[in-house]
Motif scaffolding. Structure first.
Motif, mmCIF file in Angstrom:
data_model
loop_
_atom_site.group_PDB
_atom_site.id
_atom_site.type_symbol
_atom_site.label_atom_id
_atom_site.label_comp_id
_atom_site.label_asym_id
_atom_site.label_seq_id
_atom_site.Cartn_x
_atom_site.Cartn_y
_atom_site.Cartn_z
ATOM 1 N N HIS A 30 0.622 -1.518 -0.633
ATOM 2 C CA HIS A 30 -0.294 0.510 -0.363
ATOM 3 C C HIS A 30 1.009 1.203 0.131
ATOM 4 C CE1 HIS A 30 -3.625 -2.612 0.572
ATOM 5 N NE2 HIS A 30 -2.960 -3.711 1.600
ATOM 6 N N GLY A 31 2.234 0.981 -0.204
ATOM 7 C CA GLY A 31 2.763 2.220 -0.885
ATOM 8 C C GLY A 31 4.128 3.000 0.054
ATOM 9 N N ALA A 32 4.135 1.843 0.956
ATOM 10 C CA ALA A 32 5.392 1.568 1.985
ATOM 11 C C ALA A 32 6.034 1.029 2.330
ATOM 12 C CB ALA A 32 4.829 1.569 3.674
ATOM 13 N N GLU A 33 7.292 1.182 1.636
ATOM 14 C CA GLU A 33 8.234 0.488 1.716
ATOM 15 C C GLU A 33 9.089 0.973 2.761
ATOM 16 O OE1 GLU A 33 9.739 2.479 -1.853
ATOM 17 O OE2 GLU A 33 8.564 1.737 -3.300
ATOM 18 N N ILE A 34 8.998 -0.665 2.733
ATOM 19 C CA ILE A 34 9.802 -1.048 4.213
ATOM 20 C C ILE A 34 12.090 -2.227 3.867
ATOM 21 C CG2 ILE A 34 10.486 -2.542 6.530
ATOM 22 C CD1 ILE A 34 7.364 -2.221 6.534
ATOM 23 N N PRO A 35 13.133 -1.856 3.036
ATOM 24 C CA PRO A 35 13.936 -2.294 2.884
ATOM 25 C C PRO A 35 14.369 -3.078 4.711
ATOM 26 C CG PRO A 35 14.720 0.073 2.807
ATOM 27 C CD PRO A 35 12.609 -0.027 3.776
ATOM 28 N N MET A 36 15.087 -3.682 3.976
ATOM 29 C CA MET A 36 15.699 -4.352 5.346
ATOM 30 C C MET A 36 17.271 -4.868 5.625
ATOM 31 S SD MET A 36 12.358 -6.112 8.100
ATOM 32 C CE MET A 36 11.219 -6.930 5.905
ATOM 33 N N ASP A 37 18.223 -4.202 5.195
ATOM 34 C CA ASP A 37 18.873 -5.145 5.454
ATOM 35 C C ASP A 37 20.470 -6.177 6.367
ATOM 36 O OD1 ASP A 37 19.435 -4.031 2.989
ATOM 37 O OD2 ASP A 37 20.051 -2.132 3.604
ATOM 38 N N PHE A 38 20.542 -7.191 6.239
ATOM 39 C CA PHE A 38 20.747 -7.752 7.248
ATOM 40 C C PHE A 38 22.784 -8.720 6.587
ATOM 41 C CE2 PHE A 38 16.739 -8.509 7.137
ATOM 42 C CZ PHE A 38 16.481 -8.187 8.438
ATOM 43 N N GLU A 39 23.508 -8.698 7.515
ATOM 44 C CA GLU A 39 24.557 -9.130 7.411
ATOM 45 C C GLU A 39 24.930 -10.857 6.802
ATOM 46 O OE1 GLU A 39 27.570 -8.362 7.594
ATOM 47 O OE2 GLU A 39 27.407 -6.255 8.595
ATOM 48 N N PRO A 40 25.316 -11.475 6.134
ATOM 49 C CA PRO A 40 24.885 -12.683 5.137
ATOM 50 C C PRO A 40 24.126 -13.460 7.019
ATOM 51 C CG PRO A 40 27.044 -11.331 4.515
ATOM 52 C CD PRO A 40 26.962 -10.756 5.498
ATOM 53 N N ASP A 41 24.749 -13.800 7.798
ATOM 54 C CA ASP A 41 24.927 -14.433 8.562
ATOM 55 C C ASP A 41 23.925 -14.259 9.513
ATOM 56 O OD1 ASP A 41 27.679 -15.766 8.494
ATOM 57 O OD2 ASP A 41 29.018 -14.602 10.307
ATOM 58 N N GLU A 42 23.378 -13.129 10.033
ATOM 59 C CA GLU A 42 22.102 -12.985 9.598
ATOM 60 C C GLU A 42 21.015 -13.529 9.351
ATOM 61 O OE1 GLU A 42 22.343 -8.626 12.795
ATOM 62 O OE2 GLU A 42 22.610 -8.544 10.465
ATOM 63 N N ALA A 43 21.280 -13.272 8.037
ATOM 64 C CA ALA A 43 19.845 -14.129 6.926
ATOM 65 C C ALA A 43 20.220 -15.194 7.161
ATOM 66 C CB ALA A 43 20.642 -13.435 5.882
ATOM 67 N N LEU A 44 21.431 -15.709 7.031
ATOM 68 C CA LEU A 44 21.454 -17.411 7.163
ATOM 69 C C LEU A 44 20.114 -17.560 9.081
ATOM 70 C CD1 LEU A 44 25.064 -17.771 6.548
ATOM 71 C CD2 LEU A 44 22.586 -18.849 5.203
ATOM 72 N N GLU A 45 20.424 -16.984 9.783
ATOM 73 C CA GLU A 45 19.785 -17.273 10.547
ATOM 74 C C GLU A 45 18.343 -17.324 10.751
ATOM 75 O OE1 GLU A 45 20.855 -15.323 14.567
ATOM 76 O OE2 GLU A 45 23.363 -15.423 14.146
ATOM 77 N N ILE A 46 17.911 -16.008 9.783
ATOM 78 C CA ILE A 46 16.759 -15.859 9.601
ATOM 79 C C ILE A 46 15.664 -17.167 8.480
ATOM 80 C CG2 ILE A 46 14.721 -14.645 8.273
ATOM 81 C CD1 ILE A 46 17.120 -12.112 9.431
ATOM 82 N N ALA A 47 16.427 -17.814 8.069
ATOM 83 C CA ALA A 47 16.207 -18.572 7.088
ATOM 84 C C ALA A 47 16.648 -19.687 7.450
ATOM 85 C CB ALA A 47 17.417 -19.170 5.959
ATOM 86 N N GLU A 48 17.048 -20.390 8.606
ATOM 87 C CA GLU A 48 16.852 -21.376 9.567
ATOM 88 C C GLU A 48 15.769 -21.369 10.182
ATOM 89 O OE1 GLU A 48 20.653 -21.702 11.695
ATOM 90 O OE2 GLU A 48 21.535 -21.660 9.656
ATOM 91 N N GLU A 49 15.624 -19.857 10.814
ATOM 92 C CA GLU A 49 14.060 -19.528 11.652
ATOM 93 C C GLU A 49 12.921 -19.701 10.710
ATOM 94 O OE1 GLU A 49 13.529 -16.420 13.759
ATOM 95 O OE2 GLU A 49 16.040 -15.924 14.450
#
Length: 61
Positions: A30-49
């Motif tokens: 709805h017109g709101a944009e949310i960019p969230m940047d993560f270090e590669p290790d953080e991204a892997l933790e999110i993927a595991e979750e």
């Protein structure tokens, strides 16, 4: 709104690497944009979750 509350909200989700060596999860709704940047290790933790949650749901069926 909690994690167990259903919603009819729609959003676009994009995930990919940035030119700064980060992993970006980008949500647009709805017109709101949310960019969230993560270090590669953080991204892997999110993927595991995400994977663990999917396996829990899959196992409960």
């Amino acid at each position: 709104m909690g994690i167990n509350n259903q919603s009819d909200a729609e959003a676009n989700l994009q995930i990919g690497p940035t030119d700064q060596g980060m992993v970006r999860i980008f949500v647009e709704s709805h017109g709101a944009e949310i960019p969230m940047d993560f270090e590669p290790d953080e991204a892997l933790e999110i993927a595991e979750e995400i994977r663990a949650a999917a396996m829990m749901v899959k196992g409960s069926r």
